[in-house]
Design a protein around this motif. Sequence first.
Motif, PDB file in Angstrom:
ATOM      1  N   GLN A 115       0.771  -1.171  -0.207  1.00 40.33           N
ATOM      2  CA  GLN A 115       0.065  -0.075  -0.004  1.00 40.33           C
ATOM      3  C   GLN A 115       0.883   1.355   0.051  1.00 40.33           C
ATOM      4  O   GLN A 115       0.680   2.064  -0.641  1.00 40.33           O
ATOM      5  N   ARG A 116       1.903   1.240   0.886  1.00 44.68           N
ATOM      6  CA  ARG A 116       2.754   2.575   1.023  1.00 44.68           C
ATOM      7  C   ARG A 116       3.710   2.750  -0.291  1.00 44.68           C
ATOM      8  O   ARG A 116       4.020   3.821  -0.593  1.00 44.68           O
ATOM      9  N   TYR A 117       4.155   1.591  -0.654  1.00 43.14           N
ATOM     10  CA  TYR A 117       5.332   1.701  -1.742  1.00 43.14           C
ATOM     11  C   TYR A 117       4.989   0.406  -2.740  1.00 43.14           C
ATOM     12  O   TYR A 117       5.650  -0.381  -3.038  1.00 43.14           O
ATOM     13  N   PRO A 118       3.955   0.626  -3.586  1.00 42.78           N
ATOM     14  CA  PRO A 118       3.240  -0.112  -4.524  1.00 42.78           C
ATOM     15  C   PRO A 118       4.352  -0.440  -5.445  1.00 42.78           C
ATOM     16  O   PRO A 118       4.263  -1.517  -6.224  1.00 42.78           O
ATOM     17  N   GLU A 119       5.212   0.385  -5.620  1.00 45.49           N
ATOM     18  CA  GLU A 119       6.159   0.182  -6.919  1.00 45.49           C
ATOM     19  C   GLU A 119       7.278  -0.486  -6.607  1.00 45.49           C
ATOM     20  O   GLU A 119       8.283  -1.260  -7.404  1.00 45.49           O
ATOM     21  N   VAL A 120       7.541  -0.858  -5.345  1.00 44.41           N
ATOM     22  CA  VAL A 120       8.726  -1.638  -4.681  1.00 44.41           C
ATOM     23  C   VAL A 120       8.511  -3.119  -5.049  1.00 44.41           C
ATOM     24  O   VAL A 120       7.746  -3.786  -4.777  1.00 44.41           O
ATOM     25  N   GLN A 121       9.843  -3.618  -5.638  1.00 49.26           N
ATOM     26  CA  GLN A 121       9.793  -5.159  -5.681  1.00 49.26           C
ATOM     27  C   GLN A 121      11.035  -5.700  -4.819  1.00 49.26           C
ATOM     28  O   GLN A 121      12.029  -5.258  -5.204  1.00 49.26           O
ATOM     29  N   PRO A 122      10.695  -6.309  -3.727  1.00 47.27           N
ATOM     30  CA  PRO A 122      12.065  -6.707  -3.104  1.00 47.27           C
ATOM     31  C   PRO A 122      13.137  -7.484  -3.688  1.00 47.27           C
ATOM     32  O   PRO A 122      12.564  -8.575  -4.572  1.00 47.27           O
ATOM     33  N   ALA A 123      14.287  -7.345  -3.435  1.00 44.89           N
ATOM     34  CA  ALA A 123      15.570  -8.000  -4.216  1.00 44.89           C
ATOM     35  C   ALA A 123      15.830  -9.201  -3.255  1.00 44.89           C
ATOM     36  O   ALA A 123      16.269 -10.081  -3.858  1.00 44.89           O
ATOM     37  N   PHE A 124      15.401  -9.371  -1.920  1.00 41.55           N
ATOM     38  CA  PHE A 124      15.702 -10.426  -1.223  1.00 41.55           C
ATOM     39  C   PHE A 124      14.269 -10.733  -0.470  1.00 41.55           C
ATOM     40  O   PHE A 124      13.753  -9.823   0.110  1.00 41.55           O
ATOM     41  N   ARG A 125      14.222 -11.953  -0.618  1.00 44.89           N
ATOM     42  CA  ARG A 125      12.838 -12.603   0.010  1.00 44.89           C
ATOM     43  C   ARG A 125      13.047 -13.776   0.892  1.00 44.89           C
ATOM     44  O   ARG A 125      13.838 -14.644   0.726  1.00 44.89           O
ATOM     45  N   CYS A 126      12.772 -13.841   2.066  1.00 46.39           N
ATOM     46  CA  CYS A 126      12.711 -14.740   3.127  1.00 46.39           C
ATOM     47  C   CYS A 126      11.685 -15.454   3.722  1.00 46.39           C
ATOM     48  O   CYS A 126      10.359 -15.068   3.635  1.00 46.39           O
ATOM     49  N   ASN A 127      11.863 -16.538   4.082  1.00 44.35           N
ATOM     50  CA  ASN A 127      10.667 -17.542   4.440  1.00 44.35           C
ATOM     51  C   ASN A 127      10.245 -17.188   6.105  1.00 44.35           C
ATOM     52  O   ASN A 127       9.694 -18.118   6.502  1.00 44.35           O
TER      53      ASN A 127
END
Length: 296
Positions: A206-218
């Motif tokens: 909602q706050r940063y809809p354009e952001v695509q995380p470079a790192f994803r963790c479980n």
Amino acid sequence: MQYRIDYADLSLVLALVRGGTLARAAEILKVDVSTVFRSLRRLEQALGTVLFDKSRAGYMPNTAAQLLAQQAEQAEKALDAARLGLEHGREAVSGTLRLTCTDSVLHGLLLPALARFMPDYPALELELTTSNDFANLSRRDADIALRLTTTPPGHLVGRCLGAVPYVLCAAERYLAQQASDDPAQMTWVAPDDFLPNQPSVVWRRQRYPEVQPAFRCNSMFSVAQLARAGLGVAALPEFLVRQGDGLRVLEADLPGCASALWLLTRPDCRALRSVITLFEELGRHIRLPSALGGNG
């Protein structure tokens, strides 16, 4: 007539298992080496079986000795519990409880709390598992759960230990390398799709809809570790951000992102003395941090 093992026999076996040599066992038992040797020889003759394999390296327990050592440890805990109960004028709390929580709650909140009070309950054993769902209690895989949620399942009972706000933060050394102070222009670390409705994920979209995380963790704990390592910015529960750990808060009390810490159990467990005791101690010793506030 079959030989009746007494506590002295169990203490002897346990000392040899722990010490590994006659000399170390003698130190533990506060006797001389010859006494340990004669006592072991007498016990093995009475039982009609060898308990240890002897070599230059020491005394290696076989299966029989290991079983006796396990019983000795249980007897030791029972005696410690009885002693503590007499000292404090109350019945000792004993038994095994299974507790489940997320890894972020385990490292950020639970372990410091356990270190404060568990030494007072030598006969109480905890089996700890980390999981992100409530199914553990439903399947009776656990007796108690610590969960971050604003809507605990209706079939569980418990208490709320406090609100858990979220903060946006990054490592100082990472921020020092950035040309802009706009989080939208930074590298992001975030949970993966294992929890699509996780508060920080909903807030970021909602706050940063354009952001695509470079790192994803479980796990949120892993997200915090990557942010602490200087790999990017992350939205974290406030209790994972400690003064002096190298993280700077960019935005505090993220709107619509707050959660709460709940201590939960099954209805059939709430009358158990061990559960009641653990509830009281966790409620007393789990310390949610006060608001950090933004400093960036």
